[in-house]
Design an enzyme around this catalytic site. Structure first.
Site, PDB file in Angstrom:
ATOM      1  N   ASP A  18     -39.241   3.972 -10.650  1.00  0.00           N
ATOM      2  CA  ASP A  18     -40.046   3.304  -9.630  1.00  0.00           C
ATOM      3  C   ASP A  18     -41.012   2.293 -10.236  1.00  0.00           C
ATOM      4  O   ASP A  18     -41.028   1.118  -9.866  1.00  0.00           O
ATOM      5  CB  ASP A  18     -40.833   4.338  -8.813  1.00  0.00           C
ATOM      6  CG  ASP A  18     -39.925   5.267  -8.014  1.00  0.00           C
ATOM      7  OD1 ASP A  18     -38.842   4.822  -7.624  1.00  0.00           O
ATOM      8  OD2 ASP A  18     -40.307   6.425  -7.802  1.00  0.00           O
ATOM      9  N   ARG A  98     -52.190  14.505 -10.211  1.00  0.00           N
ATOM     10  CA  ARG A  98     -52.424  13.204  -9.590  1.00  0.00           C
ATOM     11  C   ARG A  98     -53.905  12.827  -9.474  1.00  0.00           C
ATOM     12  O   ARG A  98     -54.270  11.673  -9.738  1.00  0.00           O
ATOM     13  CB  ARG A  98     -51.750  13.145  -8.208  1.00  0.00           C
ATOM     14  CG  ARG A  98     -50.228  13.252  -8.264  1.00  0.00           C
ATOM     15  CD  ARG A  98     -49.639  12.155  -9.133  1.00  0.00           C
ATOM     16  NE  ARG A  98     -48.187  12.207  -9.185  1.00  0.00           N
ATOM     17  CZ  ARG A  98     -47.489  12.438 -10.271  1.00  0.00           C
ATOM     18  NH1 ARG A  98     -48.109  12.686 -11.423  1.00  0.00           N
ATOM     19  NH2 ARG A  98     -46.174  12.426 -10.254  1.00  0.00           N
ATOM     20  N   ASP A 127     -47.162  12.474  -3.078  1.00  0.00           N
ATOM     21  CA  ASP A 127     -47.978  11.824  -4.097  1.00  0.00           C
ATOM     22  C   ASP A 127     -48.723  10.600  -3.587  1.00  0.00           C
ATOM     23  O   ASP A 127     -49.800  10.270  -4.072  1.00  0.00           O
ATOM     24  CB  ASP A 127     -47.122  11.446  -5.310  1.00  0.00           C
ATOM     25  CG  ASP A 127     -46.877  12.614  -6.246  1.00  0.00           C
ATOM     26  OD1 ASP A 127     -47.575  13.629  -6.093  1.00  0.00           O
ATOM     27  OD2 ASP A 127     -46.017  12.506  -7.127  1.00  0.00           O
ATOM     28  N   SER A 179     -34.791  12.887  -9.714  1.00  0.00           N
ATOM     29  CA  SER A 179     -36.195  12.490  -9.667  1.00  0.00           C
ATOM     30  C   SER A 179     -36.988  13.583 -10.366  1.00  0.00           C
ATOM     31  O   SER A 179     -36.957  14.741  -9.946  1.00  0.00           O
ATOM     32  CB  SER A 179     -36.655  12.341  -8.212  1.00  0.00           C
ATOM     33  OG  SER A 179     -38.036  12.043  -8.165  1.00  0.00           O
TER      34      SER A 179
END
Length: 409
Positions: A18, A98, A127, A179
């Site tokens: 990404d 995160r 996320d 992923s």
């Protein structure tokens, strides 16, 4: 957002699929803006290798690699473990990584005078919420660019095509395009065959597991470990004092070798859908197990039960990106109070994916063998229980008497 006003963007950069294609995409779609990449090191290990060269080659003006590992463990991981917080069995490996990354990104964006912050989270995932709530906590007026909510790309296959067309180097291909998210706490796997809940994870396939082995491939004899805790924090492994980070890394090794900490789960995402993932959390699983084991000795009944209730709320806050909130801080304060006497040692047997209790000791233990024994004792008068039961059962007795009286009418 006025795209013409965006001259400098700070990108949350992992070097994965990404964020790799986001750099050329930003330059194409935001007036050839300057892109500053920031990678928060929370223990990705080899994923950080060659990151600077890759970022610069694909158009970034510079790359920050920030070592956040100690702070990550001490300020995010251990408080969550002490809370006993699990989200539907999930040990929150991505969730609590995160906020600390986003916080550091904001600090760099403000120092660099950036016009916007960009992340590569999809519009289907959790996320995006975790990153953006953390950004709002420290830079409430900062514009946020989320390409997955703007661009025409619809799938990871199209991302790979875009990368190939723009000469973006990739470490994956269409056949191994899971992923993944990795840090020193865990590794997650999503996508491909795992999207069908009827497919068994390929635990025995070479290259699928990275932190662990399948329990079928684990040793045929058990491994014993001992963990020491002080006020709920791990401080020693097998008698050797270490930092919490060092303990987690060591537990990852021994736990992984014994097939500990594999979780296959269909979880309820914040955005409303169910998602299937496979997690490897060998050291984390052992820490949760050992800490809970010690708490059974050291916490009184009412405190333990209330803590178990609040641990669900704590886990939901972490999972939902609400780390930087008054409620999470208040719950952490409560947890710290409960941990004042959670000091002692536990022994665990690891065997083919199983964790087996092998002993626990604490100077603060509330367990009394003398009171609990089935043998003869001089400290517990069993006749006392009759009066207790009469008082405890009085409401039931009165209700039954009233029911019997009214049934006769």
């Amino acid at each position: 957002m006025d795209k013409k006003s965006i001259k400098k963007v700070v990108l949350a950069y992992s070097g994965g699929l990404d964020t790799s294609i986001i750099i050329p995409w930003l330059k194409e779609n935001y007036n050839n803006c300057e892109v500053i990449a920031v990678s928060g090191n929370v223990g990705q290990a080899d994923e950080l290798e060659g990151l600077e060269e890759k970022a610069l080659k694909t158009g970034a003006s510079k790359l920050y690699i920030e070592d956040l590992t100690e702070e990550f463990v001490d300020e995010y991981v251990i408080p969550t473990v002490k809370a006993g917080a699990l989200y539907e069995e999930y040990m929150l490996g991505t969730s609590f990584a995160r906020p600390i990354i986003a916080k550091r990104i904001v600090e760099i964006a403000l120092a660099e005078g950036a016009d916007a912050i960009c992340h590569g989270c999809t519009g289907k995932g959790n996320d995006q919420v975790r990153f953006e709530l953390a950004i709002k906590a420290f830079a409430p007026n900062m514009p946020i660019i989320a390409p997955w909510r703007e661009w025409s790309i619809k799938s990871r296959e199209e991302e790979i095509e875009y990368a190939e067309a723009h000469n973006v180097p990739l470490k994956i291909n269409r056949e191994t395009n899971y992923s993944k998210d990795k840090n020193l706490w865990h590794l997650s796997h999503e996508g491909l065959d795992l999207e069908d809940a009827g497919n068994e994870p390929l635990y025995e396939k070479e290259g699928f597991l990275e932190m662990s082995v399948s329990p079928l491939q684990a040793p045929d004899k058990p491994t014993y470990i001992t963990l020491d805790f002080e006020k709920g924090c791990p401080v020693a492994l097998d008698g050797k004092r270490m930092s919490a980070k060092e303990i987690i890394l060591a537990l990852n090794k021994v736990g992984g070798e014994n097939g500990i900490g594999l979780l296959d789960i269909v979880e309820n995402r914040l955005v409303g859908m169910k998602c299937r993932g496979v997690y490897e959390t060998p050291g984390g699983a052992i820490l949760y197990f050992a800490h809970n084991y010690l708490e059974t000795l050291c916490l009184d009944k009412m405190t333990m039960h209330e803590k178990q209730k609040l641990s669900i709320t704590f886990a939901e806050l972490v999972y939902n990106g609400q780390w930087y909130t008054p409620l999470r801080e208040a719950l952490s304060a409560f947890v710290d109070k409960t941990q004042e006497n959670v000091t002692g040692k536990v022994k665990i047997k690891l065997y083919k994916g199983n964790m087996i209790k092998a002993g626990a000791w604490s100077d603060y233990s509330l367990y009394s063998e003398e009171i609990a024994t089935f043998g003869e004792d001089n400290v517990y008068n069993q006749a006392d229980s009759a009066g207790f039961i009469n008082l405890y059962g009085l409401p039931i007795k009165v209700q039954a008497q009233v029911n019997a009286k009214n049934n006769k009418k």
